[in-house]
Design an enzyme around this catalytic site. Structure first.
Site, PDB file in Angstrom:
ATOM      1  N   GLU A 157      33.111  26.409  50.678  1.00 28.65           N
ATOM      2  CA  GLU A 157      33.275  25.965  52.061  1.00 28.65           C
ATOM      3  C   GLU A 157      34.711  25.495  52.285  1.00 28.65           C
ATOM      4  O   GLU A 157      35.498  25.391  51.347  1.00 28.65           O
ATOM      5  CB  GLU A 157      32.258  24.857  52.394  1.00 28.65           C
ATOM      6  CG  GLU A 157      30.813  25.351  52.341  1.00 28.65           C
ATOM      7  CD  GLU A 157      29.787  24.297  52.730  1.00 28.65           C
ATOM      8  OE1 GLU A 157      30.186  23.156  53.019  1.00 28.65           O
ATOM      9  OE2 GLU A 157      28.589  24.623  52.745  1.00 28.65           O
ATOM     10  N   HIS A 165      29.808  15.613  64.535  1.00 27.69           N
ATOM     11  CA  HIS A 165      28.989  15.988  63.378  1.00 27.69           C
ATOM     12  C   HIS A 165      28.792  14.867  62.367  1.00 27.69           C
ATOM     13  O   HIS A 165      27.693  14.674  61.865  1.00 27.69           O
ATOM     14  CB  HIS A 165      29.635  17.186  62.698  1.00 27.69           C
ATOM     15  CG  HIS A 165      28.876  17.733  61.525  1.00 27.69           C
ATOM     16  ND1 HIS A 165      27.572  18.184  61.629  1.00 27.69           N
ATOM     17  CD2 HIS A 165      29.228  17.892  60.226  1.00 27.69           C
ATOM     18  CE1 HIS A 165      27.158  18.616  60.440  1.00 27.69           C
ATOM     19  NE2 HIS A 165      28.131  18.437  59.576  1.00 27.69           N
ATOM     20  N   ARG A 190      36.146  14.071  55.978  1.00 25.66           N
ATOM     21  CA  ARG A 190      35.207  14.419  54.904  1.00 25.66           C
ATOM     22  C   ARG A 190      35.356  15.869  54.474  1.00 25.66           C
ATOM     23  O   ARG A 190      35.359  16.772  55.293  1.00 25.66           O
ATOM     24  CB  ARG A 190      33.771  14.181  55.388  1.00 25.66           C
ATOM     25  CG  ARG A 190      32.707  14.632  54.410  1.00 25.66           C
ATOM     26  CD  ARG A 190      31.325  14.317  54.933  1.00 25.66           C
ATOM     27  NE  ARG A 190      30.932  15.149  56.047  1.00 25.66           N
ATOM     28  CZ  ARG A 190      30.160  16.230  55.946  1.00 25.66           C
ATOM     29  NH1 ARG A 190      29.722  16.624  54.767  1.00 25.66           N
ATOM     30  NH2 ARG A 190      29.823  16.925  57.010  1.00 25.66           N
ATOM     31  N   HIS A 209      32.160  19.116  63.857  1.00 24.63           N
ATOM     32  CA  HIS A 209      31.914  20.375  63.171  1.00 24.63           C
ATOM     33  C   HIS A 209      32.437  21.490  64.067  1.00 24.63           C
ATOM     34  O   HIS A 209      32.127  21.529  65.259  1.00 24.63           O
ATOM     35  CB  HIS A 209      30.419  20.567  62.890  1.00 24.63           C
ATOM     36  CG  HIS A 209      30.162  21.631  61.869  1.00 24.63           C
ATOM     37  ND1 HIS A 209      30.358  22.968  62.127  1.00 24.63           N
ATOM     38  CD2 HIS A 209      29.740  21.554  60.584  1.00 24.63           C
ATOM     39  CE1 HIS A 209      30.076  23.661  61.046  1.00 24.63           C
ATOM     40  NE2 HIS A 209      29.703  22.832  60.091  1.00 24.63           N
ATOM     41  N   ARG A 229      37.921  20.958  58.119  1.00 25.95           N
ATOM     42  CA  ARG A 229      37.257  20.939  59.421  1.00 25.95           C
ATOM     43  C   ARG A 229      38.112  20.384  60.549  1.00 25.95           C
ATOM     44  O   ARG A 229      38.021  20.847  61.684  1.00 25.95           O
ATOM     45  CB  ARG A 229      35.955  20.127  59.321  1.00 25.95           C
ATOM     46  CG  ARG A 229      34.886  20.847  58.552  1.00 25.95           C
ATOM     47  CD  ARG A 229      33.635  20.011  58.429  1.00 25.95           C
ATOM     48  NE  ARG A 229      32.616  20.759  57.705  1.00 25.95           N
ATOM     49  CZ  ARG A 229      31.429  20.267  57.385  1.00 25.95           C
ATOM     50  NH1 ARG A 229      31.114  19.034  57.725  1.00 25.95           N
ATOM     51  NH2 ARG A 229      30.567  21.005  56.730  1.00 25.95           N
TER      52      ARG A 229
END
Length: 531
Positions: free
Chosen positions: A116, A346, A381, A239, A285
Site C-alpha cells: 500500500e 478517514h 498514518r 482517505h 495518503r
C-alpha cells in the site's frame, strides 16, 4: 443488574483494541465491554486493506520503521515506532491462534502480502478485502464465549467517572464511567478499577467520511472532559478514494487497489499522480488526497477516476470480491470501467495521549486504537499501521493492567448517581439534526484537506456559538444517544480547530495555504490540549 455495576475492568468499545485487550486480561479479571450499538458495529469491521507486519524475508524491521517515520513527517516517536514494528509478528501469531484467517501465498512464503501507499515492501496481511471483518468476527466470538467477559450492547458512554467527582478519597483517578442504556434511557454507573477507552475515531465530524455512523469521537471527548491530555487533533487523515455515488454511503475503495496497480486519472484521462510524487499512485495518503483536491479544483469536476481495468478481470474479482460486488450493485463493473472516487475523512492521528503502556495522564485510564495518540503515526498514518497499533497497545495495556490490579483495591463506596435534575423530554429534535449538519459542513469547508488562517478563524467562531447552544440544550432536556453524540462531536470539532489554529506550518495531514512550509524549528512537537 443493580446500579452501580462493579467490574475489575471496564472497556468502552468493541473493535479490535477493546476486544483484544479484554481477551488478554479476562483470565485474571472480570471485564465489562460497553458498546453503543451492536458489538460488531465498529470501524474495525469496515477495515478493508489489512494489517502491516514484517513477514517477507526480503523485508525488515528497519525498513518498516523507516517507512513509518517517513510518512509521519517528523512527528513520530521513534521508540514507539520501533516497539510497534518489532511486536508485529507476535501480534499476527496471536491472531492466528485465536482463529483469524489471512490469505495464503500461492508461491513461496506463508502469506499473500499486499503493498500500500508509503510502504517500500509487500507487508500487508489481508483476508481478501474484508480483513477487519475477519478479525472482528474472530475476536467477538471469543469474547462472547469467555465466562468472565460481560458484553453490554446498546449502551453509550456519557462521561468518565473520576474519584473526585464520585467523592472517593485519594489521588484523582479514573474509576469507570456513566453509561446510558439506550433501551431504557437510564444513565447507570459502571465502576471499575481500570478503564480502557477503545471507542475509535471521529470521522463523523466531517460531512464526507469513510467511517461508520458510530465514529463520533466519544472517547476523545469523554477523556478531555475528564481531564486527560489529548494530542495532535489537527492531523485528520482523508482517505483519497471513497466511492462517489449518491446511494453509496461511506463506501471506501481500499488503498490495496492502488497497491495492485490502479491508476488515478482525471475525468479527461490525465494520470495526474505521475507529476505529484515519485511513488505516483502509491504516494502517502496526505499527498494523494491533496493531489486529488487540487485536480478537482482545477477541473471543476466533482470526482476523479480510479482505473484498474488494465488488470486481469478474474484477478480483480478474486482479490477484491467485496469491492467488486458492492460497485456492481451501483452499476459499476470495476473490471471494465474506472471507479468514481473522492477523498473522505478517514482516520484521526491525534487522540488521548498515552505512554508505552497505553495509559493516559489520568491514572487508571488507558486508551488503545484510534481514540489514542501513542506517537506511532506522527503527522500522517502509514497505511495499515492502525490495526497493528491497536493490537500492540491493547496488549501492552493488558500487561500493565495485570501487573497493577493487585495494587488497586476495589472502591467499596458508590459514586454519585447521575443527576438528571429538571430535564424534560425534548420536543425539538431538529436542534440536534441542525447542529449536527452545521458542524459537519463547516468542518468540511473550513477545516478539511486544505486550510487557511481565515477559514480556521471562521470555524472557531461558529463552533463557539454552536457550543453555547448545544450546552444549554444538553442540560435542559433528557439525555438521548443522539444528544450524547452531538455534544461529543462539538467537543472534538472544537479541539481539531484549536490544534489546527496553533500549528502555523504545513506538515503531514495539516496543510495551511498561509503557512505552506514545514517548520522544524518551532513546530517539531506535538500539539497538546487539556481542559
Amino acid at each position: 443488574m443493580s446500579d452501580p455495576h462493579r467490574f475489575d475492568v471496564l472497556v468502552l468499545g468493541s473493535g479490535i483494541a477493546g476486544l483484544f485487550y479484554a481477551l488478554r486480561i479476562a483470565d485474571r479479571a472480570d471485564v465489562a465491554i460497553v458498546t453503543k450499538k451492536r458489538a460488531a458495529d465498529s470501524a474495525t469491521n469496515w477495515a478493508q486493506g489489512g494489517i502491516a507486519a514484517v513477514q517477507d524475508p526480503d523485508d525488515s524491521f528497519d525498513s518498516h520503521v523507516h517507512d513509518t517515520l517517513e510518512a509521519g513527517a517528523g512527528l513520530c516517536d521513534p521508540d514507539v515506532v520501533q516497539r510497534v514494528v518489532e511486536r508485529g509478528p507476535a501480534m499476527i501469531d496471536a491472531l492466528l491462534k485465536l482463529g483469524a484467517d489471512f490469505d495464503a501465498s500461492h508461491g513461496a512464503g506463508r502469506f499473500d502480502l499486499g503493498r500500500e501507499g508509503g510502504h517500500s515492501h509487500r507487508r500487508i496481511l489481508h483476508h481478501r478485502d474484508t480483513t477487519g471483518a475477519e478479525i472482528e468476527r474472530v475476536l467477538l466470538a471469543r469474547a462472547r464465549a469467555h465466562p468472565r467477559i460481560s458484553l453490554f450492547e446498546d449502551h453509550c458512554g456519557v462521561d468518565l467517572l473520576t474519584s473526585d467527582r464520585a467523592g472517593i478519597p485519594g489521588a484523582r483517578r479514573a474509576i469507570g464511567a456513566y453509561v446510558q442504556d439506550a433501551r431504557t434511557g437510564r444513565v447507570e454507573r459502571f465502576q471499575a478499577r481500570i478503564t480502557l477507552l477503545a471507542t475509535g475515531g471521529a470521522g463523523k465530524v466531517y460531512l464526507y467520511t469513510s467511517n461508520p455512523d458510530i465514529a463520533s469521537g466519544d472517547g476523545m471527548a469523554m477523556a478531555y472532559r475528564g481531564g486527560a491530555t489529548l494530542a495532535n487533533m489537527e492531523f485528520v487523515q482523508f482517505h483519497p478514494t471513497c466511492l462517489y455515488h449518491p446511494k453509496a454511503k461511506s463506501f471506501l475503495i481500499s488503498e490495496a487497489v492502488r497497491g495492485e496497480g490502479a491508476i488515478l486519472r482525471t475525468q479527461a484521462g490525465d494520470a495526474f499522480m505521475e507529476r505529484a510524487h515519485p511513488l505516483k499512485d502509491l504516494a502517502p495518503r496526505d499527498v494523494v488526497a491533496r493531489a486529488i483536491d487540487a485536480a478537482l479544483k482545477r477541473s471543476g469536476d466533482e470526482w476523479v477516476l480510479l482505473d484498474i481495468t488494465h488488470r486481469d478481470p478474474a484477478y480483480v474479482r478474486e482479490r477484491f470480491p467485496m469491492i467488486y460486488q458492492r460497485c456492481l450493485e451501483f452499476g459499476i463493473d470495476i473490471t471494465r470501467e474506472a471507479i468514481p472516487v473522492v477523498p473522505a475523512a478517514h482516520y484521526c492521528c491525534g487522540g488521548v495521549r498515552t505512554d508505552l503502556r497505553g495509559e493516559s495522564d489520568l491514572p487508571n485510564l488507558f486508551a488503545a486504537g484510534e481514540v489514542s495518540c501513542t506517537g506511532l503515526h506522527g503527522a500522517n498514518r502509514l497505511a495499515s499501521n492502525s490495526l497493528l497499533e491497536a493490537l500492540v497497545f491493547a496488549d501492552a495495556a493488558a500487561q500493565e493492567t495485570a501487573r497493577r490490579l493487585p495494587e488497586v483495591a476495589p472502591d467499596t463506596r458508590d459514586a454519585a448517581p447521575w443527576q438528571e435534575g429538571d430535564a424534560s423530554p425534548s420536543d425539538e429534535a431538529v436542534v440536534i439534526t441542525q447542529n449536527w449538519d452545521e458542524i459537519r459542513r463547516l468542518m468540511w469547508n473550513y477545516v478539511g484537506i486544505v486550510r487557511s488562517d481565515k477559514r480556521l478563524e471562521r470555524a472557531r467562531r461558529r463552533i463557539e456559538l454552536l457550543q453555547t447552544e448545544i450546552t444549554e440544550y444538553y442540560w435542559n432536556v433528557k439525555l438521548t444517544p443522539d444528544l450524547v453524540e452531538l455534544r461529543n462531536l462539538a467537543t472534538v470539532a472544537e479541539l481539531v480547530v484549536e490544534c489546527a489554529r496553533r500549528r502555523k506550518e504545513s506538515r503531514g495531514l495539516h496543510y495551511n495555504v498561509d503557512h505552506p512550509q514545514r517548520d522544524d524549528v518551532y513546530y517539531h512537537r506535538d500539539t497538546l490540549v487539556r481542559r
